[in-house]
Design an enzyme around this catalytic site. Structure first.
Site, PDB file in Angstrom:
ATOM      1  CE  LYS A   1      -8.799  -1.626   3.075  1.00  0.00           C
ATOM      2  NZ  LYS A   1      -8.595  -3.054   3.323  1.00  0.00           N
TER       3      LYS A   1
ATOM      4  CG  HIS B   1      -4.073   0.611  11.093  1.00  0.00           C
ATOM      5  ND1 HIS B   1      -5.168   0.394  10.288  1.00  0.00           N
ATOM      6  CD2 HIS B   1      -2.976   0.302  10.332  1.00  0.00           C
ATOM      7  CE1 HIS B   1      -4.769  -0.025   9.104  1.00  0.00           C
ATOM      8  NE2 HIS B   1      -3.450  -0.094   9.115  1.00  0.00           N
TER       9      HIS B   1
ATOM     10  CB  SER C   1      11.378   1.018   6.913  1.00  0.00           C
ATOM     11  OG  SER C   1      11.401  -0.400   6.982  1.00  0.00           O
TER      12      SER C   1
ATOM     13  CB  ILE D   1      -0.947   0.001   1.211  1.00  0.00           C
ATOM     14  CG1 ILE D   1      -1.996  -1.101   1.063  1.00  0.00           C
ATOM     15  CG2 ILE D   1      -1.630   1.357   1.360  1.00  0.00           C
ATOM     16  CD1 ILE D   1      -2.938  -0.909  -0.120  1.00  0.00           C
ATOM     17  CB  ALA D   2       3.996   2.119   1.779  1.00  0.00           C
ATOM     18  NE  ARG D   3       7.834  -1.533  -2.182  1.00  0.00           N
ATOM     19  CZ  ARG D   3       9.005  -1.141  -2.647  1.00  0.00           C
ATOM     20  NH1 ARG D   3       9.078  -0.502  -3.807  1.00  0.00           N
ATOM     21  NH2 ARG D   3      10.116  -1.376  -1.974  1.00  0.00           N
TER      22      ARG D   3
ATOM     23  CE1 TYR E   1       7.578   1.676  10.028  1.00  0.00           C
ATOM     24  CE2 TYR E   1       6.748   0.346  11.845  1.00  0.00           C
ATOM     25  CZ  TYR E   1       7.050   0.489  10.506  1.00  0.00           C
ATOM     26  OH  TYR E   1       6.840  -0.565   9.644  1.00  0.00           O
TER      27      TYR E   1
ATOM     28  CG  ASP F   1      -7.203  -7.035   3.306  1.00  0.00           C
ATOM     29  OD1 ASP F   1      -7.077  -7.135   2.067  1.00  0.00           O
ATOM     30  OD2 ASP F   1      -6.333  -6.519   4.025  1.00  0.00           O
TER      31      ASP F   1
ATOM     32  NE  ARG G   1      -1.784  -7.389   3.360  1.00  0.00           N
ATOM     33  CZ  ARG G   1      -3.047  -7.090   3.097  1.00  0.00           C
ATOM     34  NH1 ARG G   1      -3.962  -7.144   4.065  1.00  0.00           N
ATOM     35  NH2 ARG G   1      -3.424  -6.750   1.882  1.00  0.00           N
TER      36      ARG G   1
END
Length: 327
Positions: free
Chosen positions: A95, A77, A34, A13-15, A56, A177, A164
């Site tokens: 999310k 999160h 990271s 997702i970060a990418r 982080y 998810d 995951r």
């Protein structure tokens, strides 16, 4: 005014988000964090990020950021978004906002206490096609009174207990998810349901690998949805009323055609294609909110994110699905 972004996490997702921030001329991807310096450096090299932090904690301590995108697994999160908020940053959190409603409540309380912006990254709500859906359903009432939403989303993910999607410690399962997308669609159009009927199929790790629900509303409207990590469910949606129906064809959120069929049999079809992955629209909304001095989004408000998690809690309780952090 350029908005300086930091991304907490270097996964898929970060990418995707990093790719899309490059499409916004007023967004600057300034920093990445990271758990390992090597991964931060590799991410920085790929996306031309000038500041690479090997923890982080170092990322949230970076003073030259306006907003941090939290892109870690569901189970992290609460911790990571809280770190960023308490360090004085606005936060766009992937999310679901947290694993459960109790965690979401703590996170929302922190954001309000810190007077910092917080939004759940429900990216599908900000897609261009959603403007068309709202216009046709609410403004033009092209369907008449809408009585039914049907939405399906599924992927075929090979079973791996360490992945995951199958790991309860990471908030795995189809519900958090995938199922949150049709749920959020129903909440957007109709609000929280008055009653719910549901069913789930649990896998050997104890997470829901397939689930379905019917949301019933006081006016008789039903929202019927299905989510699966066992089957390709087609990823389609239908909104129907007395005067017609809207059909989102496969991958409608990626700009594929929507079809309007009226009661008299006439039809229209249109597409809203876009460059990138689709995350730029929520990012642009966040930047607008920050420029306007908002601490909450009017499109994806925190109380709605909280209500969504109260609903997922109720579903999981019915199915007997729990996460280790809740015991």
């Amino acid at each position: 005014m350029t908005i300086r972004w930091g991304i907490l996490g270097t996964g898929e997702i970060a990418r995707l988000v990093a790719d899309d921030l490059a499409l916004l001329p007023d967004a600057a991807l300034t920093a990445v964090g990271s758990r390992a310096q090597q991964r931060a450096d590799a991410f920085g090299d790929t996306f031309d990020v000038p500041r690479r932090h090997g923890s982080y904690e170092a990322l949230v301590s970076d003073p030259d950021l306006d907003v941090i995108h939290v892109a870690t697994p569901h189970s992290a999160h609460l911790k990571h978004a809280t770190m960023a908020l308490e360090a004085g940053h606005a936060v766009l959190c992937e999310k679901p906002l947290a694993l459960n409603a109790a965690q979401a409540g703590r996170l929302i309380e922190t954001a309000r206490r810190q007077d910092q912006f917080l939004m759940e990254a429900m990216w599908t709500r900000f897609l261009p096609v959603m403007d068309d859906v709202h216009r046709l359903v609410h403004e033009e009432q092209a369907l008449g009174d809408v009585h039914l939403l049907r939405a399906d989303i599924g992927v075929t993910q090979p079973f791996d207990p360490d992945h995951r999607l199958f790991d309860p410690a990471l908030g795995g399962g189809a519900l958090l998810d995938l199922g949150v997308y049709p749920m959020a669609f129903a909440f957007d159009l109709f609000g929280p349901p008055a009653a719910i009927s549901s069913s789930a199929v649990l896998g050997e790790t104890g997470v829901d690998e397939q689930c379905a629900a019917i949301f019933r509303y006081d006016d008789g409207t039903q929202a019927v949805w299905h989510a699966s990590v066992r089957a390709d469910a087609g990823r389609t949606c239908v909104l129907a009323g007395a005067e017609g129906r809207l059909h989102g064809t496969r991958s409608w959120w990626k700009g594929a055609p929507f079809e309007l069929t009226r009661r008299d049999g006439t039809t229209d079809s249109w597409a809203r294609p876009y460059a990138g992955n689709g995350y730029q629209f929520e990012a642009a909304h966040v930047m607008t909110c920050l420029r306007e001095g908002r601490t909450e989004s009017p499109v994806m408000p925190l109380d709605e994110s909280h209500a969504l998690l109260r609903t997922t809690d109720a579903l999981r309780a019915e199915w007997g699905v729990t996460y280790p952090q809740e015991s």
